[in-house]
Scaffold this motif. Structure first.
Motif, short mmCIF file in Angstrom:
data_model
loop_
_atom_site.label_atom_id
_atom_site.label_comp_id
_atom_site.label_asym_id
_atom_site.label_seq_id
_atom_site.Cartn_x
_atom_site.Cartn_y
_atom_site.Cartn_z
N GLY A 101 32.80 20.36 -42.02
CA GLY A 101 32.06 21.47 -43.08
C GLY A 101 32.06 21.59 -43.93
N TRP A 102 33.57 21.61 -44.36
CA TRP A 102 34.08 21.47 -45.19
C TRP A 102 33.34 20.63 -46.13
N PHE A 103 33.79 19.27 -46.30
CA PHE A 103 33.53 18.51 -46.59
C PHE A 103 32.35 18.32 -46.90
N LEU A 104 31.37 18.55 -45.78
CA LEU A 104 29.75 18.79 -46.44
C LEU A 104 29.50 19.79 -47.58
N ILE A 105 30.34 20.85 -47.08
CA ILE A 105 30.62 21.79 -47.93
C ILE A 105 30.40 21.23 -49.74
N VAL A 106 31.88 20.32 -49.90
CA VAL A 106 31.86 19.91 -51.16
C VAL A 106 31.40 18.57 -52.04
N ARG A 107 30.55 17.89 -51.11
CA ARG A 107 29.65 16.50 -51.08
C ARG A 107 28.09 17.28 -51.78
N ALA A 108 27.85 18.30 -50.70
CA ALA A 108 26.62 18.88 -51.52
C ALA A 108 26.63 19.88 -53.11
N ALA A 109 27.59 19.95 -53.40
CA ALA A 109 28.33 20.88 -54.29
C ALA A 109 28.27 19.23 -55.56
N LEU A 110 28.79 18.72 -54.82
CA LEU A 110 28.61 17.26 -55.51
C LEU A 110 28.01 16.72 -56.15
N LEU A 111 26.73 17.06 -55.29
CA LEU A 111 25.43 16.92 -55.12
C LEU A 111 24.18 17.39 -56.41
N VAL A 112 24.92 17.44 -56.20
CA VAL A 112 23.95 19.21 -57.09
C VAL A 112 24.82 19.21 -58.92
N SER A 113 25.70 18.43 -59.04
CA SER A 113 25.82 19.18 -60.14
C SER A 113 24.93 17.53 -60.40
N LEU A 114 26.23 16.07 -60.10
CA LEU A 114 25.47 14.97 -60.21
C LEU A 114 23.85 15.15 -60.59
N VAL A 115 22.78 15.68 -59.36
CA VAL A 115 21.38 16.35 -60.42
C VAL A 115 21.79 17.02 -61.59
N ALA A 116 21.97 17.96 -61.66
CA ALA A 116 22.53 18.75 -63.39
C ALA A 116 22.53 17.46 -63.63
N VAL A 117 23.51 16.70 -63.74
CA VAL A 117 23.33 16.12 -65.09
C VAL A 117 22.79 15.18 -65.63
N VAL A 118 21.85 14.48 -64.36
CA VAL A 118 21.00 13.81 -64.85
C VAL A 118 19.55 14.02 -65.09
N GLY A 119 19.81 15.63 -64.76
CA GLY A 119 18.02 16.28 -65.24
C GLY A 119 18.65 17.05 -66.88
N THR A 120 19.99 17.08 -67.20
CA THR A 120 20.26 17.29 -68.34
C THR A 120 19.78 15.72 -69.54
N GLY A 121 20.33 14.41 -68.95
CA GLY A 121 20.46 13.32 -69.92
C GLY A 121 18.11 13.68 -69.81
N TRP A 122 18.25 13.51 -68.74
CA TRP A 122 16.86 13.58 -68.90
C TRP A 122 15.91 14.45 -69.38
#
Length: 679
Positions: free
Chosen positions: A285-306
């Motif tokens: 469960g903790w791994f899933l929380i961290v993974r979801a946070a990383l995925l959201v951060s990656l979306v933010a980075v790509v969204g900023t680039g777009w």
């Protein structure tokens, strides 16, 4: 999309770029440490606990840690190899003639290197996963009995054998392919290879594992190209080689689409994995929380680039920073994903019925007509394929309509109905009961193999894609499709004899061998059967009534014979099922032990469905073929009439030309004959 950046360097070997290569080396080294640290720390801290909780023998720290390290290497090599393949196939810019051949550039060299890393690690994992999954240490390899047991107990290592085979094919393409089409098969093999350990791993266990498996499979297919493309672009920029401005829109579109899929599939995957437990109640469960946070951060980075790219504000320094950040986030996400495989997830410990063990869900009611049409359960894989297929098709028709071109409504209707048939066969009660009831399974088989493909090929998706894509502005989808249709591999795939054999042997080779009994025990195998039914049916009907021009088109009289030749095989197959005393997959159905099951009656129904379900669609196809034949003759007649009206009859002109040539040849001989006979 406007991009404000310096003029990109055309050659990777530019000496001015070499001083900055240390940045790329440092970035790669840092990511290597990051991706290794978390899985190794997880394995070391858990020790034998993760083995004891699921009744497995602990193979020792050396085997456990070695397996973790090599698994990280295999995943890193696969991500980078697939990313390099995506760059070489779809992100390069230039003229179609230039890109027909593989360029000698950084992406190709990285593909050659990373594919060897992937191949070596995956090959070693075949041994290590066998040891790790069977509780054997390195010292046990000296015992002949242990070696024999390891060879026989291949369930844990078999997926990695497929993974290693895919890596071998990718490495061969990287070192020996000269044209871009030489990398198409390696890319397909790579995606299949990375899927094998996923669909046969943790997601194969527990209630609702059908949904979890499909979500994980779709996410894997999206994650490897997306994360790999980001990684290759970041390493390229980190080495001092700028990205061409025309490449950035393609890269951003790819990453945005991939991240949308990853985020969408993460939700059902989390719900399945946690199985109702609190996220903070387990290590997973903790791994899933961290993974979801990383995925959201990656979306933010790509969204900023777009956003910066749309505004023309994306400069080389900001691009390098965004790519480096994206690489770090992608590396961390991969590290968490590998670490999760070393921990038993919560859904392992949920009580499951026999039906949930094999199917992922219960089927307590008998398959009456009411149940089949009302008891729906989403088949995530085929429902996603249907949404994507219909969405892209309607988008293509909208683009044609917007520029004033027309597209036949009948083709759109056939395409949509084809995918609705797929959804009905896989997500309604017919899909739900295709596992526990052989008769219902045969209805779904016929729908996917006979009905849906016949409708889909009438939609002409390739023709639509060629008409909506532009042939200008360098290599793009239009050029890729054109080259693909002339690819030798596609000619082999569309070989009429091979397609016919595959179409017929799907019945006899599957149901009259132990293959069907074994495949029905696993969700991934059941889905693979359905994909095969749909694909081989599409190839068969594409040769007969397809709107798209195939690499090996058949004349209409040959198409008619092609259809008629298949009809007896379906009838024989149905008769054999109806009269056979041996129950197909009796072991599997006995394991399920459904209280409403009548195996003999179900098989009799399946035989009748195979007989009628094979003959009726083929008769409909004959009618469609006759209509197409008549329309073609009518068009040909109108064309000749127009030529005659305009005085341009090609056959008559050729005949007159031949007669004039004969007259010219005989004229001198006729003129000289009297002189030769005179005294």
């Amino acid at each position: 999309m406007g991009v404000a950046t310096e003029q990109p360097v055309g050659s990777d070997a530019d000496p001015a770029l070499r001083p900055r290569s240390a940045v790329g080396v440092g970035l790669a080294a840092g990511c290597a440490v990051l991706v290794l640290a978390l899985p190794l720390l997880t394995t070391a801290m858990l020790g034998d606990w993760s083995y004891r909780t699921i009744q497995l023998e602990y193979p020792g720290a050396r085997v456990a840690l070695s397996t973790t390290v090599v698994q990280v290497g295999a995943q890193a090599g696969a991500v980078l190899s697939i990313g390099a393949l995506v760059h070489l196939l779809f992100l390069q810019v230039g003229s179609a003639r230039e890109l027909a051949w593989l360029p000698e550039r950084l992406e190709l060299r990285m593909l050659q290197t990373t594919s060897l890393l992937w191949l070596g690690c995956a090959t070693f994992l075949v041994l290590l996963r066998g040891l790790d999954g069977n509780g054997l240490s390195f010292a046990d390899l000296s015992d002949p009995q242990a070696a024999i047991y390891l060879f026989e107990a291949t369930e844990a290592s078999a997926p990695w054998l497929i993974n290693a085979g895919a890596a071998l094919l990718v490495a061969a393409g990287a070192w020996y392919a000269h044209r871009w089409t030489g990398l198409l098969l390696p890319l397909f093999a790579a995606l299949v290879g990375v899927l094998a350990p996923v669909v046969s791993g943790q997601v194969l266990v527990g209630p609702n594992h059908d949904i979890g498996s499909d979500a994980a499979a779709i996410q894997t297919v999206a994650a490897y190209p997306t994360l790999g493309a980001i990684a290759i672009a970041a390493l390229r920029v980190g080495s001092g080689r700028l990205l061409a401005p025309a490449m950035l829109p393609r890269l951003l579109r790819l990453t945005v689409a991939g991240l949308v899929v990853m985020v969408t599939t993460e939700v059902p995957f989390i719900l399945f994995t946690l199985a109702g437990s609190a996220p903070t109640a387990s290590v997973t469960g903790w791994f899933l929380i961290v993974r979801a946070a990383l995925l959201v951060s990656l979306v933010a980075v790509v969204g900023t680039g777009w956003w910066l790219g749309q505004g023309g504000l994306l400069r080389s320094r900001s691009l390098a920073l965004l790519l480096a950040t994206g690489l770090v986030l992608a590396t961390a996400w991969s590290a968490v994903s590998v670490a999760m495989t070393r921990v038993p997830p919560p859904h392992y410990f949920v009580h499951s019925t026999i039906a949930e063990v094999y199917l992922g869900f219960d089927t307590p009611l008998p398959p009456t007509a009411w149940v089949l049409f009302t008891q729906w359960r989403a088949n995530v894989l085929f429902a996603s394929m249907a949404v994507l297929g219909v969405g892209l098709y309607l988008y293509g028709t909208w683009r044609l309509h917007r520029r004033g071109d027309r597209w036949p409504v009948g083709r759109t209707l056939a395409w949509v109905l084809g995918w609705l048939t797929v959804v009905l066969a896989t997500s309604s009660g017919f899909g739900r009961y295709s596992g526990p009831d052989f008769g219902v399974h045969m209805i779904g088989h016929m729908a996917l193999n006979m009905l849906a493909p016949g409708l889909l090929v009438l939609g002409g998706p390739l023709t639509l894609a060629l008409r909506t894509s532009s042939g200008r502005g360098g290599a793009g989808m239009h050029q890729w499709l054109t080259w693909l249709l002339h690819w030798r591999g596609l000619r082999v795939l569309y070989n009429p004899l091979l397609v016919f054999i595959g179409f017929i042997s799907s019945y006899y080779g599957l149901y009259f061998t132990p293959l069907f009994n074994d495949y029905m025990k696993y969700h991934w195998a059941h889905q693979l059967m359905n994909v095969h039914f749909l694909l081989i049916g599409y190839l068969y009907y594409g040769l007969v009534v397809g709107v798209d021009r195939t690499p090996r088109p058949l004349p209409h009289i040959a198409k008619l014979g092609y259809v008629l030749a298949a009809m007896p095989f379906h009838a024989f197959f149905g008769v054999i099922l109806m009269t056979s005393k041996q129950i197909v997959a009796e072991e599997f159905y006995s394991y399920l032990d459904m209280p409403w099951a009548d195996l003999a009656r179900s098989q009799y129904v399946a035989g009748g469905v195979a007989w009628a379900g094979g003959e009726i669609p083929l008769m409909i196809i004959i009618v469609v073929l006759a209509v197409q034949w008549a329309r073609q003759d009518s068009r040909e007649g109108r064309r000749k009439d127009r030529q005659l009206d305009a005085g341009r009859d090609e056959e008559l002109a050729a005949y007159n030309q031949m007669m004039r040539q004969l007259a010219e040849r005989s004229a001198p001989r006729a003129a000289g004959t009297p002189g030769e006979d005179s005294p």
